[in-house]
Design an enzyme around this catalytic site. Sequence first.
Site, mmCIF file in Angstrom:
data_model
loop_
_atom_site.group_PDB
_atom_site.id
_atom_site.type_symbol
_atom_site.label_atom_id
_atom_site.label_comp_id
_atom_site.label_asym_id
_atom_site.label_seq_id
_atom_site.Cartn_x
_atom_site.Cartn_y
_atom_site.Cartn_z
ATOM 1 N N GLY A 1 6.123 11.333 3.138
ATOM 2 C CA GLY A 1 6.321 11.733 4.536
ATOM 3 C C GLY A 1 6.512 10.478 5.353
ATOM 4 O O GLY A 1 5.884 9.456 5.088
ATOM 5 N N GLU B 1 14.655 16.812 -4.219
ATOM 6 C CA GLU B 1 16.010 16.339 -3.999
ATOM 7 C C GLU B 1 17.006 17.156 -4.806
ATOM 8 O O GLU B 1 16.641 17.843 -5.766
ATOM 9 C CB GLU B 1 16.087 14.866 -4.391
ATOM 10 C CG GLU B 1 15.204 14.022 -3.478
ATOM 11 C CD GLU B 1 15.305 12.547 -3.780
ATOM 12 O OE1 GLU B 1 16.423 12.061 -4.023
ATOM 13 O OE2 GLU B 1 14.266 11.873 -3.769
ATOM 14 N N GLU C 1 0.821 -1.226 0.000
ATOM 15 C CA GLU C 1 0.000 0.000 0.000
ATOM 16 C C GLU C 1 0.851 1.272 0.000
ATOM 17 O O GLU C 1 0.538 2.258 -0.667
ATOM 18 C CB GLU C 1 -0.918 -0.015 1.222
ATOM 19 C CG GLU C 1 -1.837 1.163 1.361
ATOM 20 C CD GLU C 1 -2.926 1.171 0.307
ATOM 21 O OE1 GLU C 1 -2.775 1.945 -0.654
ATOM 22 O OE2 GLU C 1 -3.905 0.415 0.433
ATOM 23 N N VAL D 1 2.399 3.544 -3.277
ATOM 24 C CA VAL D 1 1.706 4.575 -4.048
ATOM 25 C C VAL D 1 0.958 5.497 -3.094
ATOM 26 O O VAL D 1 0.178 5.026 -2.259
ATOM 27 C CB VAL D 1 0.692 3.970 -5.044
ATOM 28 C CG1 VAL D 1 -0.006 5.068 -5.835
ATOM 29 C CG2 VAL D 1 1.358 2.991 -5.978
ATOM 30 N N LYS E 1 4.352 4.721 -10.221
ATOM 31 C CA LYS E 1 3.128 4.555 -9.437
ATOM 32 C C LYS E 1 1.938 4.251 -10.347
ATOM 33 O O LYS E 1 1.067 3.447 -9.993
ATOM 34 C CB LYS E 1 2.879 5.810 -8.614
ATOM 35 C CG LYS E 1 3.949 5.996 -7.532
ATOM 36 C CD LYS E 1 3.934 7.394 -6.966
ATOM 37 C CE LYS E 1 5.002 7.559 -5.878
ATOM 38 N NZ LYS E 1 5.209 8.991 -5.544
#
Lengths: 432, 432
Positions: free
Chosen positions: A302, A190, A129, A132, A205
Amino acid sequence: MKAISIGLLGLGTVGSGVIKIIENHQDKLMHQVGCPIKVKKVLVQELGKERAVPIDPSVLTTNVDDIINNPEIDVVIEVMGGVEKTKEYLLQAIQNKKHIVTANKDLMAVYGAELLSAASTNGCDLFYEASVAGGIPIIRSLVDGLSSDRITKLMGIVNGTTNFILTKMTQEGLAYEDVLKEAQDLGYAEANPASDVEGLDAARKMVILARLGFSMEVDLDDVKATGISMVNEEDLHYAEQLGYTMKLLGIAHRDDEKVEVSVQPTLLPKAHPLSSVNNEYNAVYVYGEAVGETMFYGPGAGSLPTATSIVSDLVAVVKNMRLGINGSYAVALQHEKNLKTSEEIYSKYFLRIHAKDQVGVFSEITSVFTKYGVSFEKILQLPVKEKGLAEIVVVTHKASLKSYEEIFMQLRDLESIKEIKSAYRVEGSAYA
Amino acid sequence: MKAISIGLLGLGTVGSGVIKIIENHQDKLMHQVGCPIKVKKVLVQELGKERAVPIDPSVLTTNVDDIINNPEIDVVIEVMGGVEKTKEYLLQAIQNKKHIVTANKDLMAVYGAELLSAASTNGCDLFYEASVAGGIPIIRSLVDGLSSDRITKLMGIVNGTTNFILTKMTQEGLAYEDVLKEAQDLGYAEANPASDVEGLDAARKMVILARLGFSMEVDLDDVKATGISMVNEEDLHYAEQLGYTMKLLGIAHRDDEKVEVSVQPTLLPKAHPLSSVNNEYNAVYVYGEAVGETMFYGPGAGSLPTATSIVSDLVAVVKNMRLGINGSYAVALQHEKNLKTSEEIYSKYFLRIHAKDQVGVFSEITSVFTKYGVSFEKILQLPVKEKGLAEIVVVTHKASLKSYEEIFMQLRDLESIKEIKSAYRVEGSAYA
């Protein structure tokens, strides 16, 4: 009661988040699964390093065998990243009958089918899970909640970095380079942002989502990805005037039994639910024949949102262990790959053209579109920007990708056109 | 291979939708569950009536025993509505070891705990995804996807009729009565719209969501519901000016271990993801400590979306049957009821006041708020509407419900205040 033992591959921010959640929620987890959950071993690169979470040093190891070949480990949680070596580790763990939870989209986009098949053969669960849209339970929703519907379209804002950049560019009228720099300073992008801004991350994804949504094998190579590095603040301004919002959109579309999967900067009508998904948030829009329009919104990344998804998967694995049904829910893909050709991919297009400011130019341009049977939905008349130059913005009605590409090339060759400044796909509702 | 036999209670639009989906998707369902699914008996009120779907007349019955006491039926799908009698039917079916899928929010809001407990005791599944926000897999997401998080706030636009009315009032500046009439003409509102417009329908759904989200027993009587019939188009206009959108919001909020569940017209900042949920669409916003903000959007009702949810539940039941694990997933509520008092419920408030246009009025009003330690976040100065009358709109900072109620009563008694025209709760982000 025997505790379930976890082996964690990787102890970065997500891995630390997993440990924190498991420790802080022991009561709730115990209530849900009926037994304690214990992190037994954690693979790290360096033993002596300072950690974001307090952890018993004896739990740490630099030897992957302490996890994947350790008979005491029940479930392997993979948050180390990487593709080739990681795949080998997980296959080895699966052969040792360990269940897997992974957040690794790169791995699942490339080796998802192989890993799922190995897991199924060995009676193991493999849940992903978190790979994505970290905080959004979209995979579960596709597998279970929308299982009885026929999904025809998935559109996703599945990369937070690019959504942050486009939101800032739109709301503050800033240039791409300036916002990218700000995003890098804030840690949202980045130092080498290529994978995000060129759409590769989103493409991975979308492969995972398209496979699930359409129950069809789709490979990463099948996804045409265009990023946002060429998006110009002027384009956003014109889009706004025409009632559109620009998003980097992953699109997976099925007509009859053929599918298209792509990623590109796309204009959406402002009333579309995806249009108000801003900043670093992600959302996946799903159109099902019966259910109609649905959308799932939340944080795309996150450490805590991603860790939450991982622990939810872990809960599912442990419930299955206690019921003795691991590996039972995996369902093979129903359809063989069947991709649309460029003649079968239809959409509207936005074009911004710099043409010579002379009599007959517009009719010359129109005639190229007419030749391919493509008409205009919107035309924006713009003041001449520099002497002798007219700026023309059009939004077409639906055209095939093939027609569009031919129109694009012929326009570019017109003597009266100085430059095609930009061109974007335009999406509407699921029907449009 | 033995087919799974379904008994359907009710053959209205949703029941017909279920039959249609099962028939049209036999291949896909077969692929998912590994055996055929067959509708064996359908309870109707009248045998001879014309039906929305072609159906073998021998399948129809007017005798409920042909379903709930029929040993050949494996799963009962309840789409007949009603509460008391329906509960008895389902309890009887559960005692006969039949699994249940229901779309009945009234039933689940009142007897959910009793039915789930009976199902668990008898090793039966009882699934009810379609009872809240028909087309949105929100229950599954709360039970599985967000299972490892601590949810602290659920806010839902869970009634399509009122959202349609408020959207129209907002976008077109129309009066409540006019839009209600239009909604009735279009079939979006019932001839007797009380259950929708007074917030009762939303309250039932919030009870179901709050129980799941907080794992706490909550009863319908615990939910204070205020509807939209008093909402004035002028309020919407002022809300707009202050940057808010009005929604009929179900709010379930947990602080520490105490909860509040309520339904009322509420002002939300325009940037809030719920603010762009328009027309008859529903959405549930979930705040979890780890995941942060997520939102689930989709059709709240409609025969096909609701039927899709039901068939997804059916798929889950049949998978569990084949694995022999029905009833295993039910988890009792973890916490006893623990409701906030009015001193513990905090929010901001919007008030629109007609005061006498004389020196000192505003300071008189302010002093009432100050007495309770409540200050203003926004004040709107408005032109005097009629001679001698000043219109004042304020949005407060956070205040307890108790303080707010006392302020309200004291303001009403002020000699200088002619009338408090309206007062609404104001919500912000999960933190606000």
